[in-house]
Design a protein around this motif. Structure first.
Motif, short mmCIF file in Angstrom:
data_model
loop_
_atom_site.label_atom_id
_atom_site.label_comp_id
_atom_site.label_asym_id
_atom_site.label_seq_id
_atom_site.Cartn_x
_atom_site.Cartn_y
_atom_site.Cartn_z
N GLN A 28 43.84 49.31 5.66
CA GLN A 28 42.81 48.95 4.67
C GLN A 28 42.36 50.15 3.84
N GLY A 29 42.77 51.36 4.23
CA GLY A 29 42.41 52.56 3.48
C GLY A 29 41.05 53.13 3.85
N ILE A 30 40.54 52.78 5.01
CA ILE A 30 39.27 53.33 5.47
C ILE A 30 39.50 54.80 5.85
N GLU A 31 38.76 55.68 5.21
CA GLU A 31 38.90 57.12 5.48
C GLU A 31 38.09 57.50 6.72
N GLN A 32 38.76 57.97 7.73
CA GLN A 32 38.13 58.51 8.93
C GLN A 32 38.96 59.67 9.41
N GLN A 33 38.32 60.58 10.11
CA GLN A 33 39.06 61.66 10.73
C GLN A 33 39.58 61.18 12.07
N GLU A 34 40.72 61.73 12.45
CA GLU A 34 41.29 61.42 13.76
C GLU A 34 40.52 62.18 14.82
N PRO A 35 40.27 61.66 15.97
CA PRO A 35 40.57 60.29 16.34
C PRO A 35 39.54 59.33 15.75
N TYR A 36 39.99 58.12 15.43
CA TYR A 36 39.08 57.09 14.93
C TYR A 36 37.99 56.82 15.95
N PHE A 37 36.82 56.45 15.47
CA PHE A 37 35.73 56.09 16.37
C PHE A 37 36.14 54.92 17.26
N LEU A 38 36.74 53.88 16.67
CA LEU A 38 37.24 52.73 17.43
C LEU A 38 38.71 52.53 17.10
N GLU A 39 39.57 52.92 17.99
CA GLU A 39 41.01 52.69 17.82
C GLU A 39 41.39 51.33 18.39
N PHE A 40 40.84 51.03 19.56
CA PHE A 40 41.10 49.77 20.25
C PHE A 40 39.78 49.15 20.68
N VAL A 41 39.74 47.82 20.73
CA VAL A 41 38.59 47.12 21.27
C VAL A 41 39.08 46.24 22.42
N PRO A 42 38.73 46.61 23.66
CA PRO A 42 39.08 45.76 24.80
C PRO A 42 37.98 44.72 25.02
N VAL A 43 38.37 43.50 25.26
CA VAL A 43 37.41 42.42 25.54
C VAL A 43 37.87 41.72 26.81
N ARG A 44 37.11 41.93 27.88
CA ARG A 44 37.43 41.31 29.17
C ARG A 44 36.51 40.11 29.36
N PHE A 45 37.11 38.99 29.76
CA PHE A 45 36.35 37.76 29.92
C PHE A 45 36.89 36.96 31.10
N GLY A 46 36.03 36.13 31.65
CA GLY A 46 36.40 35.31 32.80
C GLY A 46 36.59 33.87 32.42
N VAL A 47 37.55 33.23 33.05
CA VAL A 47 37.80 31.80 32.88
C VAL A 47 37.45 31.12 34.20
N GLN A 48 36.43 30.28 34.15
CA GLN A 48 35.99 29.57 35.37
C GLN A 48 36.38 28.10 35.34
N ASN A 49 36.30 27.47 34.17
CA ASN A 49 36.48 26.03 34.05
C ASN A 49 37.76 25.73 33.28
N LEU A 50 38.74 25.20 33.95
CA LEU A 50 40.02 24.92 33.31
C LEU A 50 39.97 23.72 32.38
N GLU A 51 38.85 23.04 32.32
CA GLU A 51 38.69 21.92 31.39
C GLU A 51 38.04 22.38 30.08
N SER A 52 37.53 23.60 30.02
CA SER A 52 36.84 24.11 28.83
C SER A 52 37.79 24.90 27.94
N HIS A 53 37.46 24.91 26.65
CA HIS A 53 38.17 25.74 25.69
C HIS A 53 37.49 27.11 25.65
N TYR A 54 38.25 28.17 25.64
CA TYR A 54 37.72 29.53 25.56
C TYR A 54 38.15 30.14 24.23
N HIS A 55 37.21 30.18 23.29
CA HIS A 55 37.46 30.79 21.99
C HIS A 55 36.61 32.05 21.92
#
Length: 116
Positions: free
Chosen positions: A73-100
């Motif tokens: 996108q051309g966002i100017e930042q110095q290396e290392p970027y503040f956010l290179e990766f975003v990890p999102v950990r979530f739990g699935v409890q109900n197999l009948e529900s949609h997880y979006h």
């Protein structure tokens, strides 16, 4: 039941297109790689990341590659970027529900929530 996601770029107020996302299942032995997908022009993944038949109860993790996206996108930042990766950990409890799990991003922060 399915697991889905989409990405919105708050910097430009548009979908986060062409963002690579790795999906892992968290096991007692660590992370188990499941697949890599890329968001489309609308910031969505074409179809579910996991379908009802593929999902089990337990923990999963998305790893969003947003540093690569913001460089394109051309966002100017110095290396290392503040956010290179975003990890999102979530739990699935109900197999009948949609997880979006949408992700809202900028080069300096992010927000995640359980959508519908």
């Amino acid at each position: 039941m399915a697991i889905t996601t989409h990405v919105l770029d708050l910097t430009y107020g548009k979908p986060g297109s062409h963002i690579k996302i790795d999906l892992y299942q968290i096991t007692k032995n660590g992370k188990k790689y499941l697949k890599t997908v890329v968001t489309n022009r609308d910031g969505r993944v074409d179809g579910a990341l996991l379908t009802r038949e593929e999902v089990t109860t337990g923990e999963y993790e998305f790893l969003f590659h947003i540093g690569e996206y913001f460089r394109v996108q051309g966002i100017e930042q110095q290396e290392p970027y503040f956010l290179e990766f975003v990890p999102v950990r979530f739990g699935v409890q109900n197999l009948e529900s949609h997880y979006h799990i949408p992700l809202l991003i900028s080069p300096w922060g992010y927000q995640v929530y359980r959508g519908s």
